[in-house]
Every structure is written in C-alpha cells, then in structure tokens.
Write an enzyme that holds these catalytic residues in place. Structure first.
Site, PDB file in Angstrom:
ATOM      1  N   GLU A 232      10.936   9.236   9.031  1.00  9.86           N
ATOM      2  CA  GLU A 232       9.782  10.063   9.417  1.00  9.86           C
ATOM      3  C   GLU A 232       8.487   9.265   9.443  1.00  9.86           C
ATOM      4  O   GLU A 232       7.629   9.454  10.309  1.00  9.86           O
ATOM      5  CB  GLU A 232       9.665  11.246   8.440  1.00  9.86           C
ATOM      6  CG  GLU A 232       8.545  12.214   8.737  1.00  9.86           C
ATOM      7  CD  GLU A 232       8.670  12.852  10.109  1.00  9.86           C
ATOM      8  OE1 GLU A 232       7.961  12.385  11.019  1.00  9.86           O
ATOM      9  OE2 GLU A 232       9.470  13.781  10.280  1.00  9.86           O
TER      10      GLU A 232
ATOM     11  N   ILE B 152       1.905  12.985  10.314  1.00  9.32           N
ATOM     12  CA  ILE B 152       2.375  14.044  11.227  1.00  9.32           C
ATOM     13  C   ILE B 152       3.896  13.963  11.277  1.00  9.32           C
ATOM     14  O   ILE B 152       4.441  12.944  11.683  1.00  9.32           O
ATOM     15  CB  ILE B 152       1.831  13.858  12.658  1.00  9.32           C
ATOM     16  CG1 ILE B 152       0.301  13.809  12.657  1.00  9.32           C
ATOM     17  CG2 ILE B 152       2.336  14.959  13.567  1.00  9.32           C
ATOM     18  CD1 ILE B 152      -0.302  13.548  14.041  1.00  9.32           C
TER      19      ILE B 152
ATOM     20  N   THR C   8       0.820  -1.205   0.000  1.00  2.00           N
ATOM     21  CA  THR C   8       0.000   0.000   0.000  1.00  2.00           C
ATOM     22  C   THR C   8       0.855   1.257   0.000  1.00  2.00           C
ATOM     23  O   THR C   8       0.690   2.138  -0.854  1.00  2.00           O
ATOM     24  CB  THR C   8      -0.901   0.008   1.257  1.00  2.00           C
ATOM     25  OG1 THR C   8      -1.583  -1.243   1.303  1.00  2.00           O
ATOM     26  CG2 THR C   8      -1.919   1.114   1.201  1.00  2.00           C
TER      27      THR C   8
ATOM     28  N   ARG D 194       7.834  -9.087  -4.860  1.00  2.00           N
ATOM     29  CA  ARG D 194       7.984 -10.535  -4.768  1.00  2.00           C
ATOM     30  C   ARG D 194       7.511 -11.208  -6.056  1.00  2.00           C
ATOM     31  O   ARG D 194       8.120 -12.137  -6.540  1.00  2.00           O
ATOM     32  CB  ARG D 194       7.182 -11.070  -3.581  1.00  2.00           C
ATOM     33  CG  ARG D 194       7.895 -12.223  -2.926  1.00  2.00           C
ATOM     34  CD  ARG D 194       7.227 -12.697  -1.668  1.00  2.00           C
ATOM     35  NE  ARG D 194       6.626 -11.591  -0.915  1.00  2.00           N
ATOM     36  CZ  ARG D 194       6.259 -11.691   0.363  1.00  2.00           C
ATOM     37  NH1 ARG D 194       6.451 -12.814   1.015  1.00  2.00           N
ATOM     38  NH2 ARG D 194       5.704 -10.678   0.986  1.00  2.00           N
TER      39      ARG D 194
ATOM     40  N   LYS E  20       6.448   2.901  18.852  1.00  2.00           N
ATOM     41  CA  LYS E  20       6.564   4.304  18.431  1.00  2.00           C
ATOM     42  C   LYS E  20       7.032   5.169  19.600  1.00  2.00           C
ATOM     43  O   LYS E  20       7.872   6.060  19.432  1.00  2.00           O
ATOM     44  CB  LYS E  20       5.223   4.795  17.899  1.00  2.00           C
ATOM     45  CG  LYS E  20       4.843   4.145  16.558  1.00  2.00           C
ATOM     46  CD  LYS E  20       3.384   4.385  16.214  1.00  2.00           C
ATOM     47  CE  LYS E  20       3.017   3.837  14.847  1.00  2.00           C
ATOM     48  NZ  LYS E  20       1.547   3.814  14.624  1.00  2.00           N
TER      49      LYS E  20
ATOM     50  N   VAL F  53       6.700   6.848  12.619  1.00  2.00           N
ATOM     51  CA  VAL F  53       5.850   7.258  13.737  1.00  2.00           C
ATOM     52  C   VAL F  53       4.822   8.284  13.264  1.00  2.00           C
ATOM     53  O   VAL F  53       5.188   9.290  12.663  1.00  2.00           O
ATOM     54  CB  VAL F  53       6.689   7.876  14.887  1.00  2.00           C
ATOM     55  CG1 VAL F  53       5.792   8.285  16.045  1.00  2.00           C
ATOM     56  CG2 VAL F  53       7.762   6.909  15.355  1.00  2.00           C
TER      57      VAL F  53
END
Lengths: 436, 436
Positions: free
Chosen positions: B129, B136, B13, B45, B205, B132
């Site tokens: 980045e 944001i 995704t 894959r 996180k 987490v």
C-alpha cells in the site's frame, strides 16, 4: 473455476444495479473474487413485473424460502429498505447460514448490535459498505485502510439529497419547497424526503461511522441534528457574502473531553474542499493522527454507485476478507463498553452565524451585543445594510458572526435576543465550521 | 491474546515511524488486528546510532539472520529503498517463510513479476500500500473497494516533491532551481531529487496503478514522461492568465483503442479538484463505470503518512486479508497476458499549450498558424502581448492553446515552428487536461 452462488433480496433500484453487474460482468467479478459469482435467485414481491423479464429463467422468485433452503447460496445481498421486514429477513438469512451484504443504514443504526451479535453467534458475517456514502468506500477505508490511526475527526456531507437541494437553492436562489419539487422531478429526492432533509439519514450514517472510527456507541436518535428543511435562501446569500457556503455537515471530532457528534447546516469557508461539494455528491474529510488529512469525494447515492459498493462487499465476502474483518473488529458489539464518551451538545464550542430582523432605531445594536456579551459570546463581524430608502419598512436585517462559544450559551443568547422588543420574528442561528 | 511477531528491515524515516506506531500504540493495532503485533527485531546497518537507544532492549540488530532464522517472526516490513540489496533481502525474507510489507515502488516497478512469482511459489504474500501515494490508500481502494468496476481512467498527482516545487514556483514566481534549494532545506526534496523531478517516480507509481486497475503490464521505463525540471515560471504565469494551473499529472485512460499512459506537466483548469492540490499533497481522480468519479486527496509522502500505510498492511497481513487478496488477484503475474494494449504515445489525442518567442514583424502569426494548419492542429486561443514600447527588443512572446490533436502531429508542428526563421529559441509545449 470455483463458483459461489449469490442471491439478492429486493430488486429495487439498487438491487437491479447489483443484478446487472453480476450478470453482465461475470468475468470482472470472477477476476476479483477468484471464483465465479453466480446469481442464483432474486427475491421480489411481485415476480410478474415486466422489468424482470430480461433476467435469466428461474432467477426471480417471490419465495424467500427458495434462498433460505438452498444451502449452495452462500452470500445474499439484502436490499430491502426500512426496519421491517428487513430485520426479520436478515435474521432468517443469517440463521440459514448465509453471509449478508446490506445497504440499509437505518437497519444497522437501529438494530446493529442485535444483527451483528446474532451473526457472530452463528459464525456468519455482515458487510455494509453501501450503507454509508454509497460509492465512497468509507467503511473499508476506516475499518481497514486507516487502521494504524487514531481517527481525530471526520466531517462529511453524507446526504446527497440535502446537498443537491442546498446547491440548487444557492445557485438559483430557489426556496426550499421549490428545490424539493425540482429534485423530486429529477429523481434526487423521494416522494417523502423527510428522512433526508431533516438530518435523520445523515445522523444514522454518522452513528455508524462514529462507532467504527471512535468506538462510540451512540444511538442515532440521540445525535443532535438539524436538517436543511428550515434553510432560507437569504442565509445562503448572506453566507456567500461572508465568503462561506452552507452545507449539511455531519461532524465527529475527538477531544480530550470526549467525542463531539452532530449534524447541522454549517457555514463552510468557500474554496475549501467540503464547501465546493456540488449537487448530489458526498464527501468525507478524515483526519488521522498518523496519516494526517485524507479527503474522499464521490457519488453518495444512485443505482450504480451503490451497486458498486454492494458488489465489492459480495466479492469481499466470497473471498473471505469480510469474515476476517468481522471476526477481528467485532463491530456493533453490544457487550463492549464504548471507548469514548459523548460530549454534551450544550458544552460544544462553535462559531455561529446569527440572522435577525431589528427595528431600525438607535441603540438596537447595543442592546443585542449586550445580550451576547452577558452570555460571553463575542462578535467577530456584523453585516447591517441600510434600510430600503423608500420608507416602506423600518425593519432591517442584521447578520452577526461570533467567535467561539459553547453551543448552550449561544443558544440561550439567541433566545434572549429573540425576546427583545426591538427584534422582529425569529433569530436564525447556524454553526460555522472551524478550521480548514 | 494471540501474538504475531513483526520485524522491520531498515530504520530510516519510514521505518522509525512504523516502529513508533507498533511500540506506542499496541492497543490500537491489537484492536484492528485481533492479536498483539509485537516488534521483535529491527535490522539496521549501524546498531550503535544514538537514535536507536530508545528502542526496547534486543530489538535492534545488524544481522538479518536474526530475522530470517526466527520462525516466530511472520511479517516483515522491508523498508530499504533502491533495487539492491532490497531485492535480495526481499527474496531471502520470502524464502525464510515471511510475508513481506514494502513501500519500495521502484523495486516493484522493476522486479514485481519476479518477487510476486517467488512469493506465490512459496505460499507467502507481499503487501505494498505504501508504494504509491503514501497516506492515500489507493492500492486497497483499486484492488478491493472498487473491484465491481471497470476503471475507465485514473489521473493523479503522485509525486509530492514535484507538486511542492510547482506550487512554490507558482505562488512565489521562483525559478525551478531556487524552489529545489528551498524544498531541500524544508525536507521536501532529497539531496539528489532527480528521480522525483524528472517524472521517474511518478512513472513507476503509474506503472503499478495501471497494472492493478487495467491489467496492463507496462514497463515503467516505457511510459512517456516529462518532469517538472524543465518548467519555467513564465509558463505557470501564462497558464494562470488562461485560467489553468500546471500540475505533474500521471494519466491512465482506457479507450476503445487501448490504454493511454503518460506522465507530463499538464495545464489543469483552475478550480477543478486536481488543479487545487497544493504543496506536497497527492491526489488521485478515479473514474469507474459503476461508481462514477471518486476523488482521493492526502499526504503522499512523509514519515507518519507512509508509516500509516505500512502498518495498515502489517495489520492486513497479520489478519490474513493480504493473503486472500494476493491469492485471488495474482498481481504482477508474469505468465499472464496483459488485458489491454498500450496506445502509441504519438497517436494519443491531446490539447496543447505552446509558448514561443517570435520576431515582431508582419505575417509571423500567419506563418505559425500555417504550420499548425498543415499538421491539422487547430487553434483555440492565442495570447500575444504588445512588445515592450522602449524599443529594447523586437522579440515578443506568443502563447497558443490548441484544440485536440494527436501528440505526434502536435510534436511535429512544434518542431517545424521552432525551425522557422521568425521564431527565436525553443518552443515550449505542454499538455492540457481534457474534461473535468
């Protein structure tokens, strides 16, 4: 450990905060900068002031040349407000080989292309995180963190003084003048708060953000703007009755017809994030085409929040990140064509709040709705209370919320209504925020 | 214009979203990177999948060597989840001279010191980045934008799936299991949502954020954590009655006795920003000693928000900012001593919500308050409704809110209460957020 020598020009409130962070927290700045940041000089107008006595021997000077002629000073925080001598000093600093950090949004909004152009010619760079929204790092977030996005809109409460005034007027039912007097006492408003309350400050910040986020080149003075200085506590009260708060919103919104830019006191639906921003806080709601909505909230002014942004810039500059960003983004490049055109204000769609006083006589509402109808402004809701039943007045207030209509048509309709015989005094017209 | 060749490993995704941004918006990424970012390869894959047919000829490959052996590929987005083969692939990428961008928080939380150490040895860098809070940009905000601050506290809603489940349970009075089934249908929960709902994901996180913000070196598995999987809709209902919402909060708070770290379903005062975070959104409230409170709100997961963070990292890496930050901050340095110690969970102060069922007989409340008193846990408020008056049950629910007490004492008191004869079944105990 390597050492980078730093200077400050202007030891006002923010400059003093910056000096405090550099002097008291050298371990912290060194850890983030990978080198010691050494405060070598602080240039002031009057070095004999008692508040400078705590600074280390030899730091305070009245002579800018002590900075200009010291080749070991690499980064200078230029923290003088206003346009001159700030502009001249900034040029001198760049020309003597310094990178410059500034919090002066007026200077950037007015002379950005000149200063950035000169910095580029000289191979120097300028950092300016503190110029917009103080402690909210919106400049870096737009220029770097959200760089994968086309920003679609940006709506912000960018002037803390205005927000403090509006919050107090709303909370305590104060008049604008009383709120200003109280804010001045508490240190939330300057002795002359004109630039804060008439929308100038927010428009200058919006011009900078619109440039970074959209590649627009607006002159701040061309941004349509109203301030909070004309707000009546009655409007805050009616807004509340309708389920809204009034906030001074700075809006930049991209559409297929160009960029919408304006600063206006705006009715914002209660309970939504921007509506609930209190006191001197700032907030910015950004929407990117990939990231979706991102909301930032923090202190937009004040000594240490602004110093936090300035020192982050000093660190970024010492580390070398600022230089890379500066070379890559070429901000405020006067030779570059704007990437978007600005939509004429009169064509911008909006919903409106109208408040007026009318004679309590038959047919008045019909006359007013007739004018609105002729200008294709349709009505969403009306508040008309019964007149005071003591017979002292036959003039009653009338509040109308419209559906969406172009700014120009709404303005013409309001003017025409103001001239009707049944209408007493002025028609107050405010924008209503559309969407969340 | 200079060209930097980029590869993606893993076209799930997020990888598909990253490919989309690179391929469809080359002008945008080039403007921010100062060079063309060219998607050279995407390693998958099974290259025969129909969804890859739209990608340019030659991009899709099943052979990682096509990336490893191409010296022109400088930056690789490694977007495979789980620990292996993600770890091995990341090491191979670093060893073949690539800078790596990753969204894999489990990998960093588990193998951060190894991977970052190897990258430093090799002169490469890692950007993360997207690991987490998805959209944001909290990593850059903590590592760079707020670098002038000692972070004092950081409280976040870091798991979007949990927040979606709790929001739905609260809104619709659903059971946990029904909410999971619905979330799976809507794509907000994985087929096996264990790591999301048991607090593992949020703890991983939090471990990363605690390292960056406080210089702590917690093992994520040592962070005390509870998930939302034990939540009963009744608790959401009682919380609401008391003026609270329940949120899965990840908390890191610095005190004179060390760092407080935990993940727990927590009662948060209604109307405060964290309490009003809805659906799959994430939010983080940071407090710095200079900047004061800064609040971030945005989409913590999803294809394009996460891709936005990955592509921002690709841009930062291509520009060279990541390398500077990486060299300076030395994140996840296994040789470095932690700058703070962790406070033992049992000593942490907290307020608590207790819910239990008691026999409706005289003296019961006295017995329970007696136990609390012996453990020095004092009561702030009690809800005890009258029993159903149809005589069907003489067991009634009792809800107690306490004042502040150490976690250990509160736990021991709750256990002792659970063993009282007058108490039926389990005692539910939840933390209550202190302060705004």
């Amino acid at each position: 450990m390597e050492k980078t020598k730093v200077a400050i020009v202007g030891l006002g409130t923010v400059g003093t905060g910056v000096a405090k962070l550099l002097l008291d927290h050298g371990d912290r700045t060194a850890r983030h900068a990978g080198r010691t940041l050494w405060l070598q000089r602080a240039v002031v107008r009057d070095a004999s002031k008692p508040e400078y006595a705590d600074l280390p021997e030899g730091v305070v000077t009245e002579d800018l040349d002590d900075v200009l002629n010291d080749p070991e000073i690499k980064v200078v925080a230029q923290l003088i407000g206003g346009l001159e001598p700030a502009r001249t000093i900034m040029l001198k600093l760049l020309e003597s080989g310094k990178d410059v950090v500034t919090a002066n949004k007026a200077l950037l909004a007015e002379h950005g292309p000149e200063l950035f152009g000169r910095a580029r010619e000289l191979g120097q760079c300028i950092a300016f995180e503190a110029a917009v929204a103080g402690g909210i790092p919106i400049i870096t977030n737009i220029s770097q963190c959200l760089s994968a996005n086309q920003i679609l809109s940006l709506e912000g409460i960018l002037n803390g003084t205005s927000n403090f005034l509006v919050t107090q007027m709303d909370r305590l039912g104060m008049s604008f003048d009383d709120a200003v007097a109280q804010a001045q006492e508490l240190g939330y408003a300057e002795a002359d708060p004109t630039m804060d309350v008439d929308g100038t400050d927010a428009a200058q910040k919006l011009a900078i953000l619109a440039h970074l986020a959209f590649g627009a080149h607006p002159r701040w003075a061309d941004i349509p703007r109203l301030g909070v200085d004309q707000l009546d506590p009655a409007d805050l009260q009616y807004a509340r009755e309708l389920g809204y708060r009034i906030k001074l919103l700075a809006v930049a919104r991209l559409g297929s017809e160009g960029l919408e830019l304006h600063v206006s006191p705006t009715l914002v639906k209660a309970g939504t994030p921007l509506a609930e921003v209190q006191d001197a806080f700032n907030a910015i709601a950004v929407r990117g085409d990939a990231v979706g909505p991102v909301f930032y909230h923090g202190l937009g002014a004040g000594q240490m929040p602004t110093a936090s942004a300035v020192v982050a810039d000093i660190i970024d500059t010492a580390v070398g990140r600022t230089r890379l960003t500066f070379q890559t983004l070429k901000q405020f490049n006067g030779d570059e064509q704007p990437r978007v055109s600005l939509r004429p204000f009169s064509e911008l769609p909006g919903r409106y709040y109208l408040r007026l006083h009318v004679n309590d006589s038959p047919g008045v509402l019909g006359e007013i709705t007739g004018v609105l109808g002729r200008h294709q402004v349709s009505i969403a809701s009306v508040i008309q209370h019964e007149p005071a039943n003591d017979g002292t007045s036959d003039v009653v207030p009338l509040v109308i919320m419209t559906h969406s209509a172009p700014e120009g048509a709404a303005g013409r309709a309001a003017n025409e209504i103001e001239n009707l015989d049944c209408v007493v005094g002025k028609v107050i017209r405010l924008r209503v925020k559309v969407g969340e």
